[in-house]
Scaffold this motif. Structure first.
Motif, PDB file in Angstrom:
ATOM      1  N   SER A  76      -9.863   7.722  -1.514  1.00 24.22           N
ATOM      2  CA  SER A  76      -8.443   6.570  -3.018  1.00 24.22           C
ATOM      3  C   SER A  76      -8.794   8.197  -4.168  1.00 24.22           C
ATOM      4  O   SER A  76      -8.614   8.086  -4.472  1.00 24.22           O
ATOM      5  CB  SER A  76      -9.572   6.001  -2.657  1.00 24.22           C
ATOM      6  OG  SER A  76     -10.971   6.037  -2.794  1.00 24.22           O
ATOM      7  N   ALA A  77      -9.904   9.030  -4.112  1.00 25.61           N
ATOM      8  CA  ALA A  77      -9.538   9.785  -5.071  1.00 25.61           C
ATOM      9  C   ALA A  77      -8.808  10.997  -5.147  1.00 25.61           C
ATOM     10  O   ALA A  77      -7.620  11.739  -5.704  1.00 25.61           O
ATOM     11  CB  ALA A  77     -11.122  10.927  -4.921  1.00 25.61           C
ATOM     12  N   GLY A 127      -6.349   7.844   6.964  1.00 22.84           N
ATOM     13  CA  GLY A 127      -6.324   6.558   6.557  1.00 22.84           C
ATOM     14  C   GLY A 127      -5.537   7.264   5.851  1.00 22.84           C
ATOM     15  O   GLY A 127      -4.992   8.075   4.780  1.00 22.84           O
ATOM     16  N   GLU A 128      -4.312   6.360   4.528  1.00 23.35           N
ATOM     17  CA  GLU A 128      -3.127   6.225   4.149  1.00 23.35           C
ATOM     18  C   GLU A 128      -3.619   5.139   2.949  1.00 23.35           C
ATOM     19  O   GLU A 128      -4.278   3.841   2.655  1.00 23.35           O
ATOM     20  CB  GLU A 128      -2.316   5.462   4.975  1.00 23.35           C
ATOM     21  CG  GLU A 128      -0.950   5.058   4.243  1.00 23.35           C
ATOM     22  CD  GLU A 128      -0.351   6.526   3.664  1.00 23.35           C
ATOM     23  OE1 GLU A 128      -0.053   6.487   2.817  1.00 23.35           O
ATOM     24  OE2 GLU A 128      -0.452   7.232   4.523  1.00 23.35           O
ATOM     25  N   VAL A 129      -3.045   6.500   1.814  1.00 24.45           N
ATOM     26  CA  VAL A 129      -3.743   6.190   0.968  1.00 24.45           C
ATOM     27  C   VAL A 129      -2.113   6.355  -0.471  1.00 24.45           C
ATOM     28  O   VAL A 129      -2.620   6.181  -1.641  1.00 24.45           O
ATOM     29  CB  VAL A 129      -5.031   6.921   0.153  1.00 24.45           C
ATOM     30  CG1 VAL A 129      -5.485   7.418   0.812  1.00 24.45           C
ATOM     31  CG2 VAL A 129      -4.011   8.666  -0.302  1.00 24.45           C
ATOM     32  N   GLY A 130      -1.352   5.867  -0.067  1.00 19.82           N
ATOM     33  CA  GLY A 130       0.258   5.545  -0.777  1.00 19.82           C
ATOM     34  C   GLY A 130       1.254   6.854  -0.857  1.00 19.82           C
ATOM     35  O   GLY A 130       1.870   6.624  -1.237  1.00 19.82           O
ATOM     36  N   GLU A 190      -6.013  -2.170  -0.642  1.00 16.79           N
ATOM     37  CA  GLU A 190      -4.675  -1.560  -0.518  1.00 16.79           C
ATOM     38  C   GLU A 190      -4.530  -0.526   0.539  1.00 16.79           C
ATOM     39  O   GLU A 190      -3.716  -0.667   1.283  1.00 16.79           O
ATOM     40  CB  GLU A 190      -3.894  -1.512  -1.930  1.00 16.79           C
ATOM     41  CG  GLU A 190      -2.624  -1.590  -1.755  1.00 16.79           C
ATOM     42  CD  GLU A 190      -1.696  -0.939  -3.190  1.00 16.79           C
ATOM     43  OE1 GLU A 190      -1.019  -0.239  -2.962  1.00 16.79           O
ATOM     44  OE2 GLU A 190      -2.400  -0.837  -3.745  1.00 16.79           O
ATOM     45  N   HIS A 191      -5.301   0.514   0.697  1.00 17.45           N
ATOM     46  CA  HIS A 191      -5.292   1.662   1.086  1.00 17.45           C
ATOM     47  C   HIS A 191      -5.688   1.184   2.717  1.00 17.45           C
ATOM     48  O   HIS A 191      -5.313   1.830   4.064  1.00 17.45           O
ATOM     49  CB  HIS A 191      -5.880   2.870   0.801  1.00 17.45           C
ATOM     50  CG  HIS A 191      -5.057   3.778  -0.179  1.00 17.45           C
ATOM     51  ND1 HIS A 191      -5.480   3.639  -1.699  1.00 17.45           N
ATOM     52  CD2 HIS A 191      -3.786   2.926  -0.911  1.00 17.45           C
ATOM     53  CE1 HIS A 191      -5.268   4.668  -2.716  1.00 17.45           C
ATOM     54  NE2 HIS A 191      -3.826   3.945  -2.025  1.00 17.45           N
ATOM     55  N   ILE A 192      -6.865   0.255   2.819  1.00 17.60           N
ATOM     56  CA  ILE A 192      -7.729  -0.092   3.556  1.00 17.60           C
ATOM     57  C   ILE A 192      -6.353  -0.824   4.667  1.00 17.60           C
ATOM     58  O   ILE A 192      -6.150  -0.550   5.883  1.00 17.60           O
ATOM     59  CB  ILE A 192      -8.654  -0.750   3.257  1.00 17.60           C
ATOM     60  CG1 ILE A 192      -9.797  -0.475   3.314  1.00 17.60           C
ATOM     61  CG2 ILE A 192      -9.370  -1.463   5.355  1.00 17.60           C
ATOM     62  CD1 ILE A 192     -11.179  -1.153   2.961  1.00 17.60           C
TER      63      ILE A 192
END
Length: 433
Positions: free
Chosen positions: A35-36, A101-104, A158-160
């Motif tokens: 998320s950073a 991980g998918e962070v948008g 949201e990213h989870i």
């Protein structure tokens, strides 16, 4: 051999030229995003998944319903068979992703789409913390570190959810879900390099629990389950920063794992087993414009291009993108044209230096896929699928393949080298031109 040594302490990542990595026993291995910031099946290769990517079996919930049994995984290769006498080995290529991980930023679905388009399968090394809400971070008790600590960021809710969506799709499309463990500790007394086998067991048990109990931990009972039994799906991983393999392997063997992808400084030769586990390392590959080689991972290329800067001046990007692309293609071509050793590439869903490393990986995959489409026996597979193939080969054939060095062709060609009349200790020939 000239080498470079590049370090990025903020992320706990170490990036080295491959020669230095081999000497130091370390290499760049990162965090993943946080998320950073319908073809026909070939033997040992994956067919193109259907657009729906759906499993036909009704789901049977496991535990709290975070995971479920949905039957045999869709879009798997035909059962592997042993090489016939004199047969040329296939060229295996494994694209793998640390963190997953998918962070948008759309990188996870981008490469799922690309894999589907070209009938490729990949391995996604999921970080268990990427399914644990930050509000529940004290559920994580990392060895030799404070409870809830992590050297990678926890994802937003949201990213989870986005990560769950893409992991679900990945498995249904035929990809493998491995593990990148949890907190990604690479420095100080809490480094994974210092963990005991028992501590690795704790870390693995926790990583599995975060996948198997994400509904309980998040409260999102209305979301669909992951369509696999993670106790059966999980057969291999890659450690943070490629550290700690020696103490991990006894635990991996006890758990029935089949491979480990954590060795640093590997070479483009046929693999061996360590402690009964297939050792499938990142590899040293040619680095265009340099006299040294670089490990086959995006971060290691970055570390040697931009002194670890992930946001270097943009005027460098076109040249660095081309150099990274050529490094991957050179590694592939060297193996394909000589000893046919499997080619392993490691990546992260990151937009470092303008996303040029994602472009390079895509360009390389498309290049390899074009060669496959011309009729070459190239197999774009997951680590698990490659391990399936290794496990059905005759031990004496694999032993002979290991005698062919990096950039060497077999003496007299593959038919003579692996034919019925070939001696068990056949001699390879010289380097490729």
């Amino acid at each position: 051999m000239r080498t470079t040594n590049r370090t990025l302490t903020r992320r706990g990542i170490l990036g080295l030229g491959a020669g230095a990595a081999a000497a130091a026993g370390l290499a760049g291995c990162g965090t993943g995003s946080h998320s950073a910031s319908g073809g026909s099946h070939q033997a040992g290769d994956g067919g193109t998944p259907s657009p729906s990517g759906s499993s036909k079996a009704p789901a049977k919930p496991i535990g709290d319903g975070s995971t479920s049994y949905t039957g045999k995984q869709p879009h798997q290769p035909d059962a592997p068979v042993p090489l016939e006498p004199g047969q040329t080995p296939p060229q295996f290529v494994v694209f793998s992703w640390d963190g997953a991980g998918e962070v948008g930023n759309g990188l996870f679905p981008r490469f799922l789409d690309l894999a589907r388009e070209h009938g490729a399968h990949m391995t996604f090394f999921l970080s268990g913390l990427y399914l644990l809400p930050e509000s529940k971070k004290r559920l994580y008790d990392p060895p030799n570190n404070p409870r809830g600590a992590s050297d990678i960021g926890y994802l937003t809710d949201e990213h989870i959810k986005a990560t769950l969506t893409n992991v679900r799709r990945a498995w249904l499309d035929g990809h493998e879900i491995g593990t990148h463990f949890n907190g990604h500790f690479c420095g100080g007394g809490g480094s994974v390099g210092n963990w005991t086998s028992a501590q690795w067991r704790s870390e693995i048990d926790q990583a599995k629990s975060f996948v198997k109990e994400w509904k309980t931990n998040s409260g999102w009972t209305d979301l669909p389950a992951l369509p696999f039994d993670y106790d059966k799906e999980l057969v291999g991983g890659r450690t943070p920063c490629l550290l700690g393999q020696d103490n991990l392997l006894p635990t991996a063997r006890e758990l029935g794992w089949r491979y480990d992808a954590s060795s640093p400084g590997g070479r483009q030769v046929w693999p061996v087993k360590k402690d009964g586990i297939w050792d499938l390392p990142l590899q040293q590959i040619p680095f265009p414009g340099h006299s040294f080689e670089v490990l086959s991972m995006d971060y290691n290329i970055l570390a040697n291009q931009s002194v670890n800067s992930t946001n270097a001046p943009a005027y460098h990007y076109p040249r660095w993108r081309e150099q990274a692309t050529k490094a991957y293609i050179s590694g592939f071509e060297r193996a394909y044209e000589t000893n046919r050793a499997p080619f392993f590439i490691g990546n992260h869903f990151e937009e470092w230096n303008g996303g040029i490393y994602m472009d390079a990986v895509e360009n390389a995959l498309k290049h390899i896929a074009r060669e496959k489409e011309k009729g070459a026996d190239i197999r774009l597979v997951s680590f698990r699928q490659f391990t399936d193939w290794l496990d059905v080969q005759k031990p004496e054939v694999l032993a002979k393949l290991r005698t062919v060095e990096v950039g060497q062709r077999p003496a007299g060609g593959w038919n003579a080298f692996l034919g019925d009349g070939a001696s068990a200790s056949g001699t390879p020939t010289g380097n490729a031109a």
